[in-house]
Design an enzyme around this catalytic site. Structure first.
Site, mmCIF file in Angstrom:
data_model
loop_
_atom_site.group_PDB
_atom_site.id
_atom_site.type_symbol
_atom_site.label_atom_id
_atom_site.label_comp_id
_atom_site.label_asym_id
_atom_site.label_seq_id
_atom_site.Cartn_x
_atom_site.Cartn_y
_atom_site.Cartn_z
ATOM 1 N N TRP A 5 -4.095 -16.358 -20.628
ATOM 2 C CA TRP A 5 -4.960 -17.499 -20.253
ATOM 3 C C TRP A 5 -6.433 -17.197 -20.468
ATOM 4 O O TRP A 5 -7.254 -18.091 -20.556
ATOM 5 C CB TRP A 5 -4.714 -17.898 -18.793
ATOM 6 C CG TRP A 5 -5.417 -17.044 -17.768
ATOM 7 C CD1 TRP A 5 -5.018 -15.834 -17.320
ATOM 8 C CD2 TRP A 5 -6.634 -17.347 -17.079
ATOM 9 N NE1 TRP A 5 -5.914 -15.353 -16.383
ATOM 10 C CE2 TRP A 5 -6.914 -16.253 -16.215
ATOM 11 C CE3 TRP A 5 -7.519 -18.423 -17.084
ATOM 12 C CZ2 TRP A 5 -8.032 -16.222 -15.384
ATOM 13 C CZ3 TRP A 5 -8.640 -18.375 -16.255
ATOM 14 C CH2 TRP A 5 -8.880 -17.288 -15.416
ATOM 15 N N HIS A 38 -16.179 -6.627 -13.403
ATOM 16 C CA HIS A 38 -15.121 -5.800 -12.811
ATOM 17 C C HIS A 38 -13.768 -6.081 -13.480
ATOM 18 O O HIS A 38 -12.809 -5.377 -13.232
ATOM 19 C CB HIS A 38 -15.039 -5.973 -11.288
ATOM 20 C CG HIS A 38 -14.742 -7.360 -10.820
ATOM 21 N ND1 HIS A 38 -15.092 -7.823 -9.583
ATOM 22 C CD2 HIS A 38 -14.132 -8.404 -11.414
ATOM 23 C CE1 HIS A 38 -14.701 -9.067 -9.432
ATOM 24 N NE2 HIS A 38 -14.111 -9.438 -10.530
ATOM 25 N N HIS A 39 -13.714 -7.121 -14.319
ATOM 26 C CA HIS A 39 -12.502 -7.379 -15.095
ATOM 27 C C HIS A 39 -12.487 -6.584 -16.392
ATOM 28 O O HIS A 39 -11.530 -6.662 -17.159
ATOM 29 C CB HIS A 39 -12.383 -8.871 -15.426
ATOM 30 C CG HIS A 39 -12.271 -9.731 -14.215
ATOM 31 N ND1 HIS A 39 -11.066 -10.062 -13.643
ATOM 32 C CD2 HIS A 39 -13.209 -10.316 -13.443
ATOM 33 C CE1 HIS A 39 -11.268 -10.819 -12.573
ATOM 34 N NE2 HIS A 39 -12.569 -10.988 -12.424
ATOM 35 N N HIS A 49 1.830 -20.823 -18.218
ATOM 36 C CA HIS A 49 2.054 -20.794 -16.767
ATOM 37 C C HIS A 49 0.710 -20.661 -16.057
ATOM 38 O O HIS A 49 0.401 -21.414 -15.124
ATOM 39 C CB HIS A 49 2.972 -19.628 -16.388
ATOM 40 C CG HIS A 49 2.866 -19.198 -14.955
ATOM 41 N ND1 HIS A 49 3.356 -19.968 -13.922
ATOM 42 C CD2 HIS A 49 2.304 -18.103 -14.371
ATOM 43 C CE1 HIS A 49 3.110 -19.345 -12.758
ATOM 44 N NE2 HIS A 49 2.467 -18.221 -13.016
ATOM 45 N N GLU A 99 -14.531 -18.785 -10.667
ATOM 46 C CA GLU A 99 -13.311 -19.595 -10.640
ATOM 47 C C GLU A 99 -12.364 -19.146 -9.528
ATOM 48 O O GLU A 99 -11.738 -19.959 -8.854
ATOM 49 C CB GLU A 99 -12.626 -19.523 -12.013
ATOM 50 C CG GLU A 99 -11.236 -20.129 -12.084
ATOM 51 C CD GLU A 99 -11.220 -21.640 -11.888
ATOM 52 O OE1 GLU A 99 -12.272 -22.285 -12.077
ATOM 53 O OE2 GLU A 99 -10.150 -22.158 -11.537
ATOM 54 N N TYR A 146 -13.145 -18.005 -6.699
ATOM 55 C CA TYR A 146 -13.646 -18.535 -5.425
ATOM 56 C C TYR A 146 -13.573 -20.046 -5.370
ATOM 57 O O TYR A 146 -13.426 -20.625 -4.294
ATOM 58 C CB TYR A 146 -15.052 -17.983 -5.148
ATOM 59 C CG TYR A 146 -14.923 -16.514 -4.868
ATOM 60 C CD1 TYR A 146 -14.525 -16.086 -3.602
ATOM 61 C CD2 TYR A 146 -15.044 -15.580 -5.877
ATOM 62 C CE1 TYR A 146 -14.291 -14.752 -3.349
ATOM 63 C CE2 TYR A 146 -14.818 -14.244 -5.635
ATOM 64 C CZ TYR A 146 -14.442 -13.827 -4.368
ATOM 65 O OH TYR A 146 -14.189 -12.515 -4.134
ATOM 66 N N SER A 148 -9.971 -23.000 8.343
ATOM 67 C CA SER A 148 -11.027 -22.948 9.358
ATOM 68 C C SER A 148 -10.983 -24.168 10.269
ATOM 69 O O SER A 148 -11.631 -24.179 11.320
ATOM 70 C CB SER A 148 -12.404 -22.862 8.696
ATOM 71 O OG SER A 148 -12.512 -21.675 7.957
ATOM 72 N N THR A 185 -16.314 -11.695 3.502
ATOM 73 C CA THR A 185 -14.893 -12.007 3.665
ATOM 74 C C THR A 185 -14.391 -11.473 5.001
ATOM 75 O O THR A 185 -13.638 -12.141 5.715
ATOM 76 C CB THR A 185 -14.065 -11.421 2.508
ATOM 77 O OG1 THR A 185 -14.678 -11.802 1.278
ATOM 78 C CG2 THR A 185 -12.640 -11.942 2.519
ATOM 79 N N LYS A 241 -15.356 -13.720 7.795
ATOM 80 C CA LYS A 241 -14.485 -14.889 7.926
ATOM 81 C C LYS A 241 -13.170 -14.520 8.625
ATOM 82 O O LYS A 241 -12.731 -15.209 9.545
ATOM 83 C CB LYS A 241 -14.188 -15.507 6.560
ATOM 84 C CG LYS A 241 -15.453 -16.016 5.865
ATOM 85 C CD LYS A 241 -15.151 -16.731 4.575
ATOM 86 C CE LYS A 241 -14.516 -18.066 4.820
ATOM 87 N NZ LYS A 241 -15.368 -18.992 5.556
ATOM 88 N N SER A 259 -13.628 -33.288 -16.380
ATOM 89 C CA SER A 259 -13.070 -33.849 -15.150
ATOM 90 C C SER A 259 -13.583 -33.100 -13.919
ATOM 91 O O SER A 259 -14.026 -33.708 -12.941
ATOM 92 C CB SER A 259 -11.539 -33.790 -15.213
ATOM 93 O OG SER A 259 -10.982 -33.936 -13.937
ATOM 94 N N HIS A 319 -14.811 -15.229 -12.732
ATOM 95 C CA HIS A 319 -14.825 -14.762 -11.357
ATOM 96 C C HIS A 319 -15.199 -15.848 -10.353
ATOM 97 O O HIS A 319 -14.492 -16.040 -9.365
ATOM 98 C CB HIS A 319 -15.621 -13.482 -11.126
ATOM 99 C CG HIS A 319 -15.290 -12.959 -9.770
ATOM 100 N ND1 HIS A 319 -14.187 -12.198 -9.511
ATOM 101 C CD2 HIS A 319 -15.851 -13.224 -8.571
ATOM 102 C CE1 HIS A 319 -14.094 -11.986 -8.216
ATOM 103 N NE2 HIS A 319 -15.087 -12.591 -7.614
ATOM 104 N N ASP A 351 -16.449 -44.399 1.073
ATOM 105 C CA ASP A 351 -15.698 -43.944 -0.113
ATOM 106 C C ASP A 351 -16.509 -42.826 -0.747
ATOM 107 O O ASP A 351 -17.522 -42.401 -0.192
ATOM 108 C CB ASP A 351 -15.501 -45.104 -1.111
ATOM 109 C CG ASP A 351 -14.290 -44.872 -2.018
ATOM 110 O OD1 ASP A 351 -14.229 -43.817 -2.682
ATOM 111 O OD2 ASP A 351 -13.401 -45.750 -2.070
HETATM 112 CU CU CU1 Z 1 -13.269 -11.208 -10.594
#
Ligand code: CU1
Length: 526
Positions: A143, A303-304, A78, A256, A258, A269, A329, A332, A170, A254, A107
């Site tokens: 995963w 931090h993981h 999943h 990833e 973002y 935005s 953040t 934003k 890819s 990490h 293009d």
């Molecule tokens: Cu993270």
């Protein structure tokens, strides 16, 4: 230039193969974008069905539907399918459709590479899903593919590693294409600091991809050589270190996060100014905030892994660097709210989704801040709280951002308005379903329910029942989305050039909007 035989048969000005060839050999950014979008929708459905199997098993305590091993295959696949098959490709599809038009390019810079980038995905995901039917089944260790489990399992893991490599190639080729297009093919006058925010967020995301995906490729290649070629990178018995895998993996993992969220930030935005009828507040601070988030995303990975036994200085460094991300953040979110402030707002489906993204992503951001605090994380680590957190980020931020984009641009793509009433119903069903599914998971996690386990003790029953009910609603609501999109493709009210009352986001973000480049089809230069 040497002309190929195919060129002689076809029109010299333009190459338009028909039938299946139009799609197989496409070098057209719109056709390739369309294929990415449909591909990601298929993966969204397959990944969603896997999630429903997980939720069905967890509806009540006691094992009833599937074996623990199959349950683990479902959680693992999943995640892999949703992240790499749905969330990433949907934004590559949106990039293909929108970036050339937004910067006034005919293009993508590398159209044949673009074709290859897309066509690597169907075989990659056939391989990944096919691993379910291999001896021993699909990867089942999550995963994140942590060793030693990922070294000891059957050939499904090898199929997944090859699939991940193809997906990575890819992504890297797609990113190179996006960077080359944005840096080389902007129309005269399209200064970098005039680019629409979606283009900016994608430029920065593409840099994140080319820097982080090769690190993932390195990690899974080391897994592969540990599995088959006698290396012991991650094997303590041979002098290796399983924790080293976690460091390498999260150095990719990490950024990833973002990669998944920044293009969604770009979409909203542009949508928020459009439906607030005001220019985007703080354009340049938005650009710098995205760049700052991207930079910080590379120095927070551990931090993981607070619970692996890092030195105190490491724990503190990763805690403070992670908390630092809340500053750009916050910039934003402040800018989005300031854009809406005193605007003459209307609430068509894209705007509802944009506001939903701000709101739901913020919930995920706050629970992220809770997880960033090292001593607290010792409590939350590997619980359902983490599951709740990242689903608010990825579903509440990324997927709602993608829905926002599709409703916003569908009239431009198809020439028809979608059914506004149904769009709003889809929004409310999705948001309500999403919150019923994931909000109770916070409480489950805080009360100690572990993630990735097919059974639980009795006191967790009620919240799990709610969560499963919400998931069913969330899943079924997506049938409505498919219907709305199909209906708009087939016909309906004609969309005008300035479909959103002339309040197109691009014009509002630019001091002097470049005419015609916005959405009219440019001549196909051949
Ligand atoms: Cu993270």
């Amino acid at each position: 230039m040497t002309a190929t035989t195919a060129d002689h048969h076809d029109d010299h000005h333009d190459h338009h193969p028909s039938g299946i060839g139009r799609w197989l050999f496409s070098t057209n950014h719109k056709d390739i974008g369309t294929m990415y979008l449909w591909f990601s929708f298929c993966m969204f459905i397959i990944g969603g069905l896997m999630a429903l199997i997980v939720r069905a098993e967890l509806f009540m305590p006691g094992l009833q539907l599937v074996t623990p091993h199959f349950f683990n295959q479902m959680t693992t696949n999943h995640a892999l399918i949703m992240i790499f098959g749905a969330a990433m490709p949907v934004f590559v599809g949106l990039a293909n459709w929108q970036i050339p038009m937004m910067i006034g390019a005919p293009d993508m810079a590398l159209p044949r590479l673009n074709n290859w980038s897309f066509w690597l995905l169907p075989p990659a995901f056939t391989l990944l899903i096919g691993s379910l039917f291999s001896p021993g089944g699909a990867p089942a260790g999550g995963w994140t593919m942590y060793p030693p489990l990922s070294i000891q399992t059957g050939m499904g893991m090898d199929m997944a590693i090859l699939a991940m490599h193809m997906m990575g190639i890819s992504s890297i080729m797609g990113s190179i294409n996006i960077i080359a297009t944005i840096l080389n093919m902007r129309a005269p006058g399209m200064h970098l600091m005039k680019m629409p925010m979606f283009v900016w967020t994608w430029l920065i995301t593409a840099f994140l991809l080319v820097t982080s995906i090769p690190v993932l490729a390195g990690a899974i290649t080391m897994l592969l050589t540990d599995r088959h070629f006698g290396t012991q990178f991650f094997d303590a018995a041979g002098g290796g270190d399983p924790v080293m895998f976690q460091h390498i993996f999260w150095f990719f993992g990490h950024p990833e996060v973002y990669i998944l969220i920044l293009p969604a930030f770009g979409v909203i935005s542009q949508v928020i100014p459009t439906f607030s009828r005001k220019p985007l507040f703080g354009y340049s601070s938005m650009v710098f905030a995205v760049a700052a988030i991207a930079f910080l995303s590379f120095i927070v990975w551990a931090h993981h892994m607070y619970t692996v036994g890092m030195p105190l200085a490491g724990e503190l460094f990763f805690m403070y660097s992670t908390m630092l991300i809340s500053i750009p953040t916050g910039v934003k979110i402040f800018n989005w709210v300031a854009t809406m402030w005193r605007g003459s707002m209307t609430f068509e489906t894209p705007m509802l989704y944009a506001i939903g993204t701000v709101f739901l992503f913020s919930i995920g951001g706050f629970s992220g801040l809770m997880l960033a605090i090292t001593p607290s994380d010792f409590q939350y680590h590997d619980t359902y709280f983490v599951v709740a957190h990242f689903h608010y980020v990825i579903f509440g931020g990324t997927i709602t951002g993608a829905f926002c984009a599709v409703y916003y641009w569908l009239p431009k793509w198809t020439g028809h308005m979608y059914d506004e009433k149904l769009g709003k119903i889809h929004f409310w069903l999705t948001v309500i379903g999403m919150n019923i599914t994931f909000f109770p998971q916070h409480f489950l996690g805080l009360a100690g329910m572990p993630r990735r386990i097919p059974d639980y003790s009795l006191q967790f029953t009620e919240f799990n029942m709610m969560s499963t009910g919400g998931a069913l609603l969330l899943g079924l609501s997506q049938i409505l989305f498919l219907y709305i999109v199909m209906k708009a493709i087939k016909g309906g009210e004609k969309a005008t050039d300035q479909v959103w009352d002339g309040a197109e986001g691009l014009e509002w973000t630019l001091p002097s909007p470049p005419p015609a480049h916005t959405f009219t089809t440019p001549p196909l230069v051949k």
